[in-house]
Design a protein around this motif. Structure first.
Motif, PDB file in Angstrom:
ATOM      1  N   GLY A 153       0.775  -1.237   0.000  1.00 28.86           N
ATOM      2  CA  GLY A 153       0.000   0.000   0.000  1.00 28.86           C
ATOM      3  C   GLY A 153       0.801   1.278   0.000  1.00 28.86           C
ATOM      4  O   GLY A 153       0.328   2.306   0.501  1.00 28.86           O
ATOM      5  N   ARG A 154       1.976   1.259  -0.602  1.00 31.68           N
ATOM      6  CA  ARG A 154       2.832   2.462  -0.582  1.00 31.68           C
ATOM      7  C   ARG A 154       3.015   3.059  -1.977  1.00 31.68           C
ATOM      8  O   ARG A 154       4.073   3.590  -2.299  1.00 31.68           O
TER       9      ARG A 154
ATOM     10  N   GLN B 133      -4.929  -0.265  -0.889  1.00 31.10           N
ATOM     11  CA  GLN B 133      -5.510   1.046  -1.186  1.00 31.10           C
ATOM     12  C   GLN B 133      -6.599   0.976  -2.253  1.00 31.10           C
ATOM     13  O   GLN B 133      -7.269   1.965  -2.503  1.00 31.10           O
TER      14      GLN B 133
ATOM     15  N   GLY C  48       0.910   2.829   8.438  1.00 29.54           N
ATOM     16  CA  GLY C  48      -0.147   2.613   7.461  1.00 29.54           C
ATOM     17  C   GLY C  48       0.300   2.752   6.022  1.00 29.54           C
ATOM     18  O   GLY C  48       1.490   2.846   5.703  1.00 29.54           O
ATOM     19  N   THR C  49      -0.677   2.755   5.131  1.00 24.94           N
ATOM     20  CA  THR C  49      -0.443   2.906   3.707  1.00 24.94           C
ATOM     21  C   THR C  49      -0.055   4.355   3.401  1.00 24.94           C
ATOM     22  O   THR C  49      -0.137   5.229   4.266  1.00 24.94           O
TER      23      THR C  49
ATOM     24  N   ARG D 233      -1.716   6.515   1.669  1.00 24.34           N
ATOM     25  CA  ARG D 233      -2.881   7.399   1.870  1.00 24.34           C
ATOM     26  C   ARG D 233      -3.076   7.692   3.358  1.00 24.34           C
ATOM     27  O   ARG D 233      -3.410   8.814   3.739  1.00 24.34           O
ATOM     28  N   GLU D 234      -2.868   6.694   4.206  1.00 24.98           N
ATOM     29  CA  GLU D 234      -3.011   6.895   5.647  1.00 24.98           C
ATOM     30  C   GLU D 234      -1.888   7.759   6.205  1.00 24.98           C
ATOM     31  O   GLU D 234      -2.095   8.512   7.164  1.00 24.98           O
TER      32      GLU D 234
ATOM     33  N   SER E 288      -7.413   3.292   4.351  1.00 24.85           N
ATOM     34  CA  SER E 288      -6.477   3.267   3.239  1.00 24.85           C
ATOM     35  C   SER E 288      -7.175   3.536   1.909  1.00 24.85           C
ATOM     36  O   SER E 288      -6.513   3.642   0.873  1.00 24.85           O
TER      37      SER E 288
END
Length: 465
Positions: free
Chosen positions: A129-130, A220, A432-433, A435-436, A444
C-alpha cells in the motif's frame, strides 16, 4: 500540532534527470550506476534514513526534440535518456524499506487503462500500500511518433482522454471485485466467490473495457492520485481527481494563488479541500558553512549544460529557442499556447514576476537559476524552506538533487535535523499505507468525497432481530 513538511525525492530511472550537465561532477554516481539494483537499494535505504516520504519517479516516452528541431542536443547530454522503466525498480526498493513510498508516472495518452490498473494493483500489493500514480498526459512529439501517431493529440483532448482513463481505472479498482471475493474455501473447492467478481462493461469515446479486473483489491484499491498541471484543463483535472498536486511558480505568492484556485475548484466538485496536498519544487545546495555552499554552487554552475536546459524547455513548452536567435533579443518574451505543456512557458512569461526580454529569458536557462535555488549553511537553508512553506501554503516539496546521491546525503544529514528541531519535519513515520500517512482518513481507501469512491460497491447492512 505544527504542520509538518512532506518531502518527495524527485527522481527518474535515468542517467540524468534535471541536473543538466552535472553528470560530469566527480561525486555523481547516477550515470554510472542507475542500471544496477544495488544503486536503487542504497538510494531506498538513504531516503528512509532521512524520513523522506516518497521517491517520485518522473517519466517520458520519447526524446526531447523541439530545440533545434533535433534529438541530438538531448541525446548528447543525456537529457532523460537513456531511461529505464521505474515500475520494475519499485518492488526492489520496497523490499528493503518499510515506510518509504513510491509515486510512479504513467501517461493516459499512450497507455491503456486495463493494463495500467493491473500494474498499479500489483505494485500496491507488493509494497503493502505504498504506491501513488502520477497521472500525466505527455507532451513530446517524439512520444506520439513512438506510439504510431503522426503528431501529438491536441492539448485539451489529451485531458479529455485522461478523464475517461481515470473513470475506467476507478471501475476496475473499486467496483470489479467486492470485499471478501477471495474466500480460499478448500472444503468446497472454491478459491474465489465468482458472484463477487464483476465485469465493468465500460463503453466510451476513447476506451471499451469489458473486465473484470485481473487483480484482487490491494490495500488502497486505488493508488494515491498525483497530478501536475497549471493550464486551465490541468487544474480542472487536478481539482477533480488528484490527492497530491504539484504546482510551480516563481514566487510563494504565485504558488499560493494556484493552491487556493485548485482547492476552490475541488470544493465545486464536491470534494473536501483538505483531502488535497499541494507540493512545489525545491532545489537546495547546502554545506557546513555559507562559504562552502557558495563554492559548491559555483562548481555546479561551471558544469551546467545550457543546451540540455533549452532542450528540456523546448520539449515541455513547444518553443524552439534556437529560432529566437534570429529575432530582436530585446523584444518581450511572450506566452503563446502550444500543444505541448504550459507550465514551462508560463514560468518565464505569465507567471514570472516581471516581463522578461527574449535575451533575459534565454539567459535564465544558460546557467543555474540562483533565484530558484536555496544556497547556504543548514540554518540558512532551513530558514528559506520554512519561509517558502509558510508563505506559499503548500504541504510539501518535490526535492530536486543536482548531484546524486551527494545532494540528497547533504540534505538528509545537514538540513533534516534542523527542520526536525523546529518541529517542521517528522522524527518518525506515521503507520499505514501511503494514503493513511498523508491524510487523516482513518482508512487506506479513497475518501467518500472523491469521485472514484462512487464506483465502490456499498457494504451490506446487517439487520439484527
Amino acid at each position: 500540532m505544527t504542520k509538518q513538511i512532506i518531502i518527495n525525492a524527485f527522481d527518474m530511472a535515468s542517467a540524468m534527470h534535471n541536473s543538466h550537465g552535472l553528470w560530469k561532477h566527480k561525486d555523481s554516481e547516477r550515470q554510472r550506476n542507475y542500471k544496477d539494483l544495488d544503486y536503487w537499494i542504497k538510494m531506498a535505504k538513504l531516503l528512509e534514513r532521512g524520513k523522506i516520504d516518497a521517491i517520485f519517479f518522473a517519466d517520458v516516452l520519447g526524446v526531447y526534440d523541439t530545440f533545434k528541431q533535433s534529438k541530438e542536443p538531448s541525446i548528447r547530454d543525456g537529457l532523460q535518456v537513456p531511461l529505464l522503466d521505474a515500475a520494475l525498480i519499485i518492488p526492489v526498493m520496497a523490499s528493503v524499506t518499510e515506510n518509504l513510498s513510491f509515486a510512479f508516472t504513467v501517461s493516459t495518452t499512450y497507455e491503456q487503462p486495463f493494463g495500467t490498473a493491473r500494474r498499479f494493483s500489483t505494485l500496491d500489493h507488493l509494497t503493502k500500500g505504498r504506491v501513488a500514480w502520477n497521472v500525466v498526459t505527455s507532451y513530446l512529439p517524439n512520444a506520439a511518433k513512438n506510439f504510431g501517431l503522426h503528431e501529438m493529440i491536441k492539448h485539451d483532448e489529451r485531458y479529455d482522454i485522461a478523464e475517461e482513463f481515470l473513470e475506467v481505472s476507478y471501475k476496475l479498482w473499486e467496483s470489479s471485485w467486492e470485499d471478501g471475493a477471495v474466500i480460499d474455501d478448500a472444503e468446497n473447492n472454491m478459491l474465489i466467490d465468482s458472484s463477487k467478481v464483476h465485469e465493468i462493461n465500460h463503453s466510451g469515446k476513447y476506451f471499451n473495457v469489458e473486465g473484470p479486473h485481473l487483480t484482487e483489491p490491494s490495500l488502497q484499491r486505488t493508488p494515491v492520485i498525483y497530478q501536475a498541471g497549471t493550464s486551465e484543463k490541468g487544474r480542472a483535472l487536478a481539482a477533480k481527481h488528484a490527492e497530491c498536486v504539484f504546482v510551480g511558480g516563481p514566487t510563494p505568492e504565485k504558488i499560493k494563488y494556484y493552491t487556493e484556485d485548485i482547492k476552490s475548484r475541488a470544493e465545486q466538485f464536491g470534494r473536501d479541500p483538505d483531502h488535497i496536498k499541494i507540493f512545489s519544487f525545491l532545489t537546495v545546495i547546502v554545506a557546513e558553512t555559507t562559504e562552502l555552499a557558495e563554492l559548491k554552487f559555483q562548481e555546479f554552475n561551471s558544469l551546467w549544460s545550457p543546451d540540455a536546459a533549452m532542450a528540456q524547455f523546448g520539449g515541455a513548452s513547444g518553443y524552439d529557442l534556437a529560432e529566437f536567435e534570429e529575432v530582436d533579443q530585446e523584444q518581450p518574451f511572450e506566452f503563446k499556447p502550444t500543444e505541448h505543456g504550459h507550465y514551462k512557458a508560463a514560468s518565464l512569461t505569465t507567471d514570472y514576476k516581471k516581463k522578461l526580454s527574449i535575451k533575459e529569458a534565454i539567459q535564465r536557462l544558460e546557467k543555474l537559476d540562483r533565484e530558484t535555488i536555496i544556497v547556504g549553511n543548514p540554518s540558512e537553508v532551513a530558514d528559506a524552506i520554512q519561509y517558502q512553506f509558510e508563505a506559499s501554503g503548500v504541504d510539501g516539496f518535490n526535492l530536486n538533487h543536482l548531484v546524486t546521491p551527494a545532494s540528497l546525503e547533504d540534505f538528509i544529514d545537514l538540513v533534516v535535523p534542523v527542520l526536525q528541531e523546529r518541529g517542521l519535519y517528522k522524527t518518525e513515520y506515521k503507520e499505514g499505507t501511503l494514503r493513511e500517512k498523508l491524510f487523516d482518513h482513518e482508512s487506506s481507501l479513497l475518501p467518500e468525497s472523491h469521485p472514484g469512491s462512487k464506483y465502490r460497491k456499498p457494504k451490506p447492512i446487517s439487520v439484527w432481530a
